[in-house]
Structure formats: C-alpha cells, structure tokens
Scaffold this motif. Structure first.
Motif, PDB file in Angstrom:
ATOM      1  N   THR A 109     117.980 -15.088 -26.842  1.00 28.39           N
ATOM      2  CA  THR A 109     116.758 -14.589 -26.649  1.00 28.39           C
ATOM      3  C   THR A 109     115.446 -15.405 -26.577  1.00 28.39           C
ATOM      4  O   THR A 109     114.555 -15.374 -26.168  1.00 28.39           O
ATOM      5  CB  THR A 109     116.260 -13.421 -27.939  1.00 28.39           C
ATOM      6  OG1 THR A 109     117.764 -12.743 -28.099  1.00 28.39           O
ATOM      7  CG2 THR A 109     115.215 -12.440 -27.624  1.00 28.39           C
ATOM      8  N   LEU A 110     115.554 -16.415 -27.451  1.00 30.79           N
ATOM      9  CA  LEU A 110     114.913 -17.557 -27.570  1.00 30.79           C
ATOM     10  C   LEU A 110     114.942 -18.392 -26.392  1.00 30.79           C
ATOM     11  O   LEU A 110     113.627 -18.745 -26.106  1.00 30.79           O
ATOM     12  CB  LEU A 110     115.048 -18.444 -28.808  1.00 30.79           C
ATOM     13  CG  LEU A 110     114.708 -17.861 -30.211  1.00 30.79           C
ATOM     14  CD1 LEU A 110     115.317 -18.966 -31.193  1.00 30.79           C
ATOM     15  CD2 LEU A 110     113.526 -17.419 -30.477  1.00 30.79           C
ATOM     16  N   ALA A 111     115.879 -18.463 -25.649  1.00 26.29           N
ATOM     17  CA  ALA A 111     115.840 -19.173 -24.533  1.00 26.29           C
ATOM     18  C   ALA A 111     115.216 -18.373 -23.278  1.00 26.29           C
ATOM     19  O   ALA A 111     114.215 -18.825 -22.656  1.00 26.29           O
ATOM     20  CB  ALA A 111     117.393 -19.309 -24.072  1.00 26.29           C
ATOM     21  N   ILE A 112     115.226 -16.878 -23.368  1.00 29.44           N
ATOM     22  CA  ILE A 112     114.367 -16.119 -22.467  1.00 29.44           C
ATOM     23  C   ILE A 112     113.162 -16.135 -22.886  1.00 29.44           C
ATOM     24  O   ILE A 112     112.299 -16.256 -21.822  1.00 29.44           O
ATOM     25  CB  ILE A 112     115.073 -14.485 -22.375  1.00 29.44           C
ATOM     26  CG1 ILE A 112     116.362 -14.337 -22.306  1.00 29.44           C
ATOM     27  CG2 ILE A 112     114.021 -13.818 -21.817  1.00 29.44           C
ATOM     28  CD1 ILE A 112     116.812 -13.069 -22.391  1.00 29.44           C
ATOM     29  N   SER A 113     112.749 -16.167 -24.190  1.00 28.89           N
ATOM     30  CA  SER A 113     111.294 -16.215 -24.371  1.00 28.89           C
ATOM     31  C   SER A 113     110.568 -17.541 -23.942  1.00 28.89           C
ATOM     32  O   SER A 113     109.527 -17.856 -23.840  1.00 28.89           O
ATOM     33  CB  SER A 113     111.026 -15.975 -25.947  1.00 28.89           C
ATOM     34  OG  SER A 113     111.083 -17.007 -26.512  1.00 28.89           O
ATOM     35  N   ARG A 114     111.651 -18.638 -23.764  1.00 24.51           N
ATOM     36  CA  ARG A 114     111.145 -19.766 -23.409  1.00 24.51           C
ATOM     37  C   ARG A 114     110.599 -19.873 -21.937  1.00 24.51           C
ATOM     38  O   ARG A 114     109.514 -20.350 -21.369  1.00 24.51           O
ATOM     39  CB  ARG A 114     111.898 -20.950 -23.720  1.00 24.51           C
ATOM     40  CG  ARG A 114     111.103 -22.279 -23.764  1.00 24.51           C
ATOM     41  CD  ARG A 114     112.181 -23.427 -23.881  1.00 24.51           C
ATOM     42  NE  ARG A 114     111.942 -24.463 -22.867  1.00 24.51           N
ATOM     43  CZ  ARG A 114     112.512 -25.620 -22.350  1.00 24.51           C
ATOM     44  NH1 ARG A 114     113.428 -25.890 -23.044  1.00 24.51           N
ATOM     45  NH2 ARG A 114     112.278 -26.241 -21.338  1.00 24.51           N
ATOM     46  N   VAL A 115     111.713 -19.363 -21.135  1.00 27.28           N
ATOM     47  CA  VAL A 115     111.414 -19.451 -19.583  1.00 27.28           C
ATOM     48  C   VAL A 115     110.508 -18.368 -19.068  1.00 27.28           C
ATOM     49  O   VAL A 115     109.951 -18.328 -18.039  1.00 27.28           O
ATOM     50  CB  VAL A 115     112.813 -19.312 -18.861  1.00 27.28           C
ATOM     51  CG1 VAL A 115     113.693 -20.351 -19.232  1.00 27.28           C
ATOM     52  CG2 VAL A 115     113.522 -18.154 -19.001  1.00 27.28           C
ATOM     53  N   ILE A 116     110.299 -17.406 -19.932  1.00 28.42           N
ATOM     54  CA  ILE A 116     109.496 -16.333 -19.560  1.00 28.42           C
ATOM     55  C   ILE A 116     108.132 -16.347 -19.218  1.00 28.42           C
ATOM     56  O   ILE A 116     107.352 -16.145 -18.400  1.00 28.42           O
ATOM     57  CB  ILE A 116     109.591 -14.932 -20.396  1.00 28.42           C
ATOM     58  CG1 ILE A 116     109.427 -13.572 -19.755  1.00 28.42           C
ATOM     59  CG2 ILE A 116     108.446 -15.003 -21.449  1.00 28.42           C
ATOM     60  CD1 ILE A 116     109.980 -12.553 -20.309  1.00 28.42           C
ATOM     61  N   GLY A 117     107.823 -17.714 -19.988  1.00 29.46           N
ATOM     62  CA  GLY A 117     106.131 -18.100 -20.006  1.00 29.46           C
ATOM     63  C   GLY A 117     106.163 -19.062 -18.887  1.00 29.46           C
ATOM     64  O   GLY A 117     105.129 -19.668 -18.690  1.00 29.46           O
ATOM     65  N   GLU A 118     107.305 -19.618 -18.190  1.00 32.51           N
ATOM     66  CA  GLU A 118     107.044 -20.686 -17.296  1.00 32.51           C
ATOM     67  C   GLU A 118     106.264 -20.271 -16.003  1.00 32.51           C
ATOM     68  O   GLU A 118     106.345 -19.311 -15.600  1.00 32.51           O
ATOM     69  CB  GLU A 118     108.388 -21.069 -16.792  1.00 32.51           C
ATOM     70  CG  GLU A 118     109.080 -21.924 -17.655  1.00 32.51           C
ATOM     71  CD  GLU A 118     108.695 -23.268 -17.873  1.00 32.51           C
ATOM     72  OE1 GLU A 118     107.700 -23.547 -17.146  1.00 32.51           O
ATOM     73  OE2 GLU A 118     109.019 -24.062 -19.089  1.00 32.51           O
ATOM     74  N   THR A 119     105.335 -21.321 -15.467  1.00 30.07           N
ATOM     75  CA  THR A 119     104.646 -20.834 -14.682  1.00 30.07           C
ATOM     76  C   THR A 119     104.886 -21.767 -13.057  1.00 30.07           C
ATOM     77  O   THR A 119     105.143 -21.491 -12.264  1.00 30.07           O
ATOM     78  CB  THR A 119     103.036 -21.340 -14.749  1.00 30.07           C
ATOM     79  OG1 THR A 119     102.804 -20.746 -16.035  1.00 30.07           O
ATOM     80  CG2 THR A 119     102.070 -20.432 -13.678  1.00 30.07           C
ATOM     81  N   ALA A 120     105.077 -23.128 -13.319  1.00 33.07           N
ATOM     82  CA  ALA A 120     105.037 -24.063 -12.309  1.00 33.07           C
ATOM     83  C   ALA A 120     106.061 -23.862 -11.493  1.00 33.07           C
ATOM     84  O   ALA A 120     106.167 -23.948 -10.064  1.00 33.07           O
ATOM     85  CB  ALA A 120     104.910 -25.493 -12.903  1.00 33.07           C
ATOM     86  N   PRO A 121     107.394 -23.696 -12.017  1.00 32.26           N
ATOM     87  CA  PRO A 121     108.442 -23.759 -10.915  1.00 32.26           C
ATOM     88  C   PRO A 121     108.456 -22.142 -10.157  1.00 32.26           C
ATOM     89  O   PRO A 121     108.763 -22.531  -8.951  1.00 32.26           O
ATOM     90  CB  PRO A 121     109.907 -23.596 -11.848  1.00 32.26           C
ATOM     91  CG  PRO A 121     109.106 -23.350 -13.252  1.00 32.26           C
ATOM     92  CD  PRO A 121     107.835 -24.010 -13.441  1.00 32.26           C
ATOM     93  N   LEU A 122     107.810 -21.400 -10.888  1.00 37.70           N
ATOM     94  CA  LEU A 122     107.683 -19.910  -9.896  1.00 37.70           C
ATOM     95  C   LEU A 122     106.735 -19.868  -8.811  1.00 37.70           C
ATOM     96  O   LEU A 122     106.842 -19.528  -7.860  1.00 37.70           O
ATOM     97  CB  LEU A 122     107.509 -18.943 -10.913  1.00 37.70           C
ATOM     98  CG  LEU A 122     108.607 -18.609 -11.680  1.00 37.70           C
ATOM     99  CD1 LEU A 122     108.220 -17.701 -12.929  1.00 37.70           C
ATOM    100  CD2 LEU A 122     109.779 -18.114 -10.859  1.00 37.70           C
ATOM    101  N   LEU A 123     105.487 -20.885  -9.020  1.00 44.63           N
ATOM    102  CA  LEU A 123     104.544 -21.127  -8.066  1.00 44.63           C
ATOM    103  C   LEU A 123     105.051 -21.764  -7.042  1.00 44.63           C
ATOM    104  O   LEU A 123     104.872 -21.327  -5.704  1.00 44.63           O
ATOM    105  CB  LEU A 123     103.501 -21.983  -8.544  1.00 44.63           C
ATOM    106  CG  LEU A 123     102.157 -22.037  -8.342  1.00 44.63           C
ATOM    107  CD1 LEU A 123     101.896 -20.631  -8.520  1.00 44.63           C
ATOM    108  CD2 LEU A 123     101.190 -22.922  -9.003  1.00 44.63           C
ATOM    109  N   LEU A 124     106.280 -22.664  -6.965  1.00 46.81           N
ATOM    110  CA  LEU A 124     106.857 -23.349  -6.041  1.00 46.81           C
ATOM    111  C   LEU A 124     108.062 -22.580  -5.249  1.00 46.81           C
ATOM    112  O   LEU A 124     108.209 -22.575  -3.911  1.00 46.81           O
ATOM    113  CB  LEU A 124     107.263 -24.546  -6.347  1.00 46.81           C
ATOM    114  CG  LEU A 124     106.762 -25.633  -7.384  1.00 46.81           C
ATOM    115  CD1 LEU A 124     107.278 -26.903  -7.393  1.00 46.81           C
ATOM    116  CD2 LEU A 124     105.146 -25.709  -6.746  1.00 46.81           C
ATOM    117  N   THR A 125     108.611 -21.621  -5.949  1.00 43.45           N
ATOM    118  CA  THR A 125     109.674 -20.777  -5.435  1.00 43.45           C
ATOM    119  C   THR A 125     109.422 -19.386  -5.246  1.00 43.45           C
ATOM    120  O   THR A 125     110.022 -18.919  -4.308  1.00 43.45           O
ATOM    121  CB  THR A 125     110.840 -21.072  -6.429  1.00 43.45           C
ATOM    122  OG1 THR A 125     110.347 -20.628  -7.917  1.00 43.45           O
ATOM    123  CG2 THR A 125     111.480 -22.523  -6.772  1.00 43.45           C
ATOM    124  N   ALA A 126     108.930 -18.635  -6.135  1.00 41.40           N
ATOM    125  CA  ALA A 126     108.806 -17.240  -5.874  1.00 41.40           C
ATOM    126  C   ALA A 126     107.602 -16.795  -5.289  1.00 41.40           C
ATOM    127  O   ALA A 126     107.433 -15.934  -4.553  1.00 41.40           O
ATOM    128  CB  ALA A 126     108.866 -16.333  -7.331  1.00 41.40           C
TER     129      ALA A 126
END
Lengths: 316, 361
Positions: free
Chosen positions: B273-290
């Motif tokens: 759960t903590l790992a999910i809460s860490r990646v759920i706020g990621e912006t930069a990688p998704l800007l490039l991929t999604a």
C-alpha cells in the motif's frame, strides 16, 4: 534429522515438483529484476548513441550547439540546485532527527515521526504547485531585502526576479522534499547509538549536548553522511518541483535571485520531451543517461558508506 | 558545609542554585518577541496596522531569544550549560521551521482545492471544456488503471524476489540482486519514464503513448520498494515457525505458502500500500509515457491517458484562456491526490495494526 533410516537418506536429493516450480519462480523473479536493470541501461545507452554522432544543425533542440555545449549548463544546474537544497536541508534534518531521538518526550516523538512521514507522502506535483503559486510570492520580499543589503555578494547580485520563481526558490522546495528521507535515516542512526555510552557520559556529568557530541555524533557520522548522499540523489532526480517552480533560461549562473536561471536535466526532459522528435529524443535520452550515471554514483557511494559502517560498528 | 548553609537559609535549595529557573526560557522567548514586535510597531507608526511585519517579528524575535538565552545562561550558569541550552533551542527551532511549510502547504491545498471540489469535478472530463466547469473524471480513471497495472506487474515480481532473497538466496546471485534493488531505489523517476518510452518506441512506432507504458515506468519505481518492504517483513518471521513446519514433513514451498506468507501478510500488505501511495503521485514518467488527453479513456493498451498528477501539471502549465478556472481545477486535483495518498497511508497503518500477527505476548 528428517529420518533415521539410511535407506531413506539416499532420497534426499530428490526434490518435489512443487518445490522446484516454486523456487524456480522465485529465482526467475530475481532474474527479471537483473534483466530489467540491464534493459534500462541497454536502452538508455543504445538510444543515446545517436546524440553524440548527430550533426548539431540537424536537431532543432540543440539550436546549433554541440551536445557537450548543450548538456554542460544542464549538468551544472542539476548539481547546483541539488547542492543548495542539501545545504539547507542537512542541518534542519539533523536537528529534527536529534529532536525526535534525544530531545522530545517519547509520545510526542512518534507523532512528529508521523508528521515527517506526511511530508514524504505529499506528491511532488503538489509541492510544485504550492512552490510556484504560494511559496514564491512569500519569499520574494526576502529576496529583495537580500539583494539590497547583500547585493555585493555574487550569489545575491543581479536584478531580483519579479515572480520570485528563482533557482533559490526551487532549491528551497527541493529541500523540503528531501527533508523526510534524510530525517528518517538520521533518526535511525541516532537511535542506534550505544545506550551505555550515552548513560556513561550523562553519569560523568555531561550535559545533554556534550553527551550527544561525545557519544552519539561520532557513532552516527557515517550514517549522517550517507543520509545526506541519499538525499542528494533524490534531489538530483527530482523533476516536477523544479519544472513548475523555476522560470528557465538554461544558462550557467550562480546568481540566486534573478530571472535568468540555470535549469536541471530532469526539468529539461519534462519540458522538452513531449515536443521532441527524431534525434531530439536521442539527445534527451542521452541527458537522462548522464543523470542516471550521476545518481547511480552518488547512491552507490552512500550505500558503500552505510555498509562499511554497519560492518564495523560495535552496536551489533 | 553545604548542608549547614541550606539549613540556615531554608528558602534556598542547593540543588537548584546556579541554575536558571524552569520558566526562564519561556519568559525570555516571550520577552524577545514583545521587544522585537515593539520595534517593528514603532517603525510602522503612522502606517497601516495591516503592514505589521509578523514574519519578521517571529524570526528576529526567535534569533534574539537564542542569543539572550545563551548570554543569560553563560552569566548565571556556566559555558557548558549555555552551550547545551543553545543547542536545545536550535534543535527545537529546526523542528518548528519545518512545520511551517507543511502547515502552509496543507492549508493552501485545502483552501484553494475546496472551491472546485464538487460533483461536477468528479463527473465530467475536460472534453470540449474551455472556461468554467470541467473535471477530472478521466484523470481519476487514468490514475486508477495505470496504478492498478503497475501493481499487477510489480507485486508478483517484487514478492517472489523477496521470497527468493529471504528463503533461497545464497551466494553471488542474491548479492547481485540485493545490490541492484538498492540501485533501482535510486533511479530518478524521469529516467524510468525515458526507459519505458524507449522500450515502447522500439516495439511500436515513434511517439507512441499509452497507459500500459506508464504502468511499466511506474513498476520500475515500485518493484524495489515492494522488494525492500516484503524482504524486511519475511525476515521478521521467526525461524522456529519454519523449523516446526519442516519437522512435520511439510515441503519448503508449502511452508512458505502456508506458514511464512500468512504470518507476514499484514506487513506485506502495508508495504505494498505504501508503495502504491508512492507511485500514485508520480508525474514525470507518465508525462513521457502515458501522454495527455482531455477525454475519458479506459483502455490501457491504446490511446493516451491522463492521470491526476499530470492533470494538475497540465492545468497549471497550459491554463489556456481562462487561467483562474484552470488553476482552480489544478488545486482541486491536488486536493484529491493528497486525499488519496492520505487514505492509502491510513489504510496501510490500519492493516499493520489490525492484522499484525500475534507473535509473543
């Protein structure tokens, strides 16, 4: 141990199917991680080779500069912003960690630990939004004051930015973002300091600070250094805070308060990648490779220091 | 000697002579704030009372307090105690200094976010929205799907790797994996994005953006966190339990499945759960991929997808012709994001507390 009869011991070599499948899956998962990292390195390297060979005139992103000329200011900006953040964050983090481990009453200490975790849980894009719209206007009067009174000092020279969105603001936001990780590691190390040494120091009449200076800090020195380096690695790779807070011009400048600021590698990638095409993509991936290598070196050094300390410390 | 002195002057306690009284630091703190506040008020005479410099008063007052406390302590006590008091004051103020940005951040997000935190925000996308209105339903869906994809990829790999490291790992391979997981924790998120983007470009056409690429980028960041936390949890399982199971003739894999994992499942869930809460706020990688899109897209494998962090970023970065509306949407998105992360953290803590194995007493 499993059996007393000698006839059955010969069977020990036979492994059950379930065991083989299960351990095979476990090993496979480990190998996937190896392959994943190898793939990251491989893709970054092969994709960045064209950036070194391409003619600068052909790539719009380079604007006629050679690759080295293009990447130089970025590397400078990345390291400069991260170092500024570390200089601000390190004393604060050590202070808070000491407060939690040796000053605060235990019940309050756990609450504070939770608050610091809260700082770590806030997504970076929220820090960026806050830094750009709330924090920058707040610190701008302070910048004006610094510029008027200490303008002779190169760091504070130049014309103060009208928006407050300078490299110093970005570094301060970065500092808030790297505080939690550094505090957490320092706190762990401080708590591991041998209790008997601390009590001996207090029994000899040392004040609390003398006890910390003589029994805790020497023990924790390696841990503090590695905490600082891990925080530095975090700051080097942080993207959104810098992208959103900084108004970028991509120059090499040590003036902290002006509107012409150096930019960082991750911020540059985030801004340029969506519009990049052809060899421009390769150039950006090459800057990413440089970032990866720098953070890798910093992190590996930090881990090395941690491991050396845990091997030689008397606590375990 | 001392005893006789105390006997004659009963009101002097020999244990506390030569010490500042307990209330002294507080009195000095209040005194210096009032003093500095008075100076600022004098400088502000005739001006608007609203111009009174509160920040300056607090800051300079605290600096004055630290100086005065050290001086008083040096005079009344001794240099060693003065040093101790100085450090105590500095350590406590370091803590207070850090609380200020946190309080400011939470306050701003709450105040600005609530203006657009309404039903429309969660029921409409940005399709055909120019000025007022619009919402983040597409971004919420994108966040959920991409994070779910990342979880589905990361948890099996991460969990099996940690099982390998704890139960099977010996020798070089285990050492190499441990080292590389450490390395992976340090990968900058934007580099993970570049990697995923390069992989998908290699297999599809240049400039490809799709949700699953974002999931791959996020799992590069998530796997090491899952491995680390599960490894820690598996190591906490006492060896006696494993040995008891082996002694009953249970095969190793069944021991792991039926004894080790159930004992540590609470901790593992917390870690995931903590790992999910860490990646759920990621912006930069998704800007490039999604990528970025205005409309709802629930297909991970085709078309661009927007997540909440990217939504916040784009609303801030390209507000269009109605910047106030866009910024309000960005704040509402930030508030939603913080709430999601807080809930995940809370759930993780609750799981750890409620389902913790009852080992020992």
């Amino acid at each position: 141990m499993t059996t007393a009869s000698p006839a059955r011991t010969a069977q020990r070599g036979v492994r059950r199917l379930g065991d083989r499948v299960f351990s095979g899956t476990a090993v496979g998962a480990g190998i996937v991680i190896l392959l994943l990292l190898a793939a990251v390195a491989l893709f970054l390297i092969t994709q960045s080779i064209p950036a070194f060979t391409v003619d600068p005139e052909d790539v719009s992103i380079l604007r006629g500069q050679s690759f080295v000329e293009y990447v130089g200011p970025l590397v400078f900006g990345t390291i400069w912003a991260a170092l500024l953040a570390l200089i601000v964050a390190a004393p604060l983090a050590i202070g808070i960690a000491l407060f939690i481990s040796h000053y605060a009453p235990r019940r309050i200490a756990s609450v504070i630990g939770y608050v610091i975790d809260l700082l770590a849980a806030v997504p970076s894009v929220v820090y960026g939004l806050w830094g750009a719209t709330t924090f920058a206007p707040i610190v701008r009067p302070f910048y004006v004051w610094l510029n008027e009174n200490l303008g002779w000092f190169p760091l504070f020279a130049g014309d103060v930015s009208a928006t407050g969105r300078t490299i110093l603001t970005a570094s301060l936001v970065l500092a808030v973002m790297i505080l939690p990780i550094m505090t957490a590691i320092c706190r762990e190390v401080f708590l591991q300091a041998p209790r008997l040494h601390e009590e001996a120091a207090l029994a000899l009449g040392a004040t609390r600070w003398e006890m910390i200076r003589m029994a805790v800090l020497p023990f924790a020195r390696g841990g503090m250094v590695s905490a600082a380096m891990l925080a530095l690695g975090r700051a080097l790779g942080e993207t959104m805070a810098v992208t959103m807070v900084l108004s970028v011009s991509g120059v090499i400048s040590v003036e902290l308060l002006t509107s012409t600021n150096p930019t960082t590698i991750p911020a540059n990638i985030a801004l340029s990648f969506p519009e990049a095409y052809g060899e421009g993509v390769n150039v950006l991936i090459a800057t990413g490779l440089i970032l990866f290598l720098v953070t890798f070196a910093v992190n590996a050094l930090a881990r090395y220091i941690v491991n050396r300390r845990s091997a030689f410390s008397g606590a375990n | 000697m001392t005893a006789t002195t105390t006997a004659t002057t009963a009101h002097v306690n020999s244990l506390t002579t030569g010490q500042l009284p307990k209330w002294a630091p507080w009195a000095i703190l209040l005194g210096s704030w009032v003093l500095v506040g008075g100076v600022f008020a004098l400088m502000n005479t005739g001006g608007d009372p609203g111009d009174f410099n509160v920040g300056g008063t607090m800051f300079l007052g605290t600096v004055l307090f630290v100086v005065l406390l050290t001086v008083f302590s040096t005079v009344a006590e001794n240099r060693r105690k003065a040093m101790d008091r100085l450090v105590t004051a500095l350590v406590v103020s370091a803590f207070v200094v850090v609380l200020i940005p946190l309080a400011s951040l939470l306050y701003t997000v709450l105040i600005n976010g609530l203006t657009r935190f309404d039903a429309e925000f969660f029921s409409s996308s940005m399709r055909n929205v120019i000025g007022e209105g619009g919402g983040a339903v597409h971004a919420v869906w994108g966040t959920l799907l991409i994070t779910l994809g990342a979880t589905v990829i990361s948890v099996p790999i991460g969990l099996m790797t940690s099982i390998y490291l704890v139960e099977y790992g010996r020798g070089r391979l285990a050492k190499a994996i441990t080292f590389l997981v450490d390395v992976m924790t340090g990968i900058p998120s934007i580099v993970a994005g570049l990697f995923a983007s390069a992989v998908f470009v290699a297999f599809f056409e240049p400039g490809i953006r799709m949700g699953i690429a974002g999931s791959v980028a996020l799992s590069v960041l998530m796997i090491p966190v899952v491995v680390r936390s599960s490894e820690e949890m598996l190591r906490l399982v006492p060896n006696e339990l494993r040995e008891a199971s082996y002694a009953l003739g249970v095969p190793k894999w069944l021991t792991i499945m039926k004894v080790v994992l159930p004992t540590s499942i609470a901790g593992i869930t917390t870690g995931v759960t903590l790992a999910i809460s860490r990646v759920i706020g990621e912006t930069a990688p998704l800007l490039l991929t999604a990528g970025i899109t205005q409309g709802l897209n629930t297909n991970l494998f085709s078309g661009q997808m927007t997540t909440l962090p990217v939504f916040v970023y784009t609303q801030y970065r390209s507000p269009g012709m109605y910047p106030d509306e866009a910024i309000a949407r960005a704040w509402a998105g930030a508030l939603t994001l913080i709430l999601i992360v807080m809930v995940l953290n809370l759930v993780a803590r609750l799981v750890a507390k409620i389902f913790a194995p009852k080992l020992g007493r």
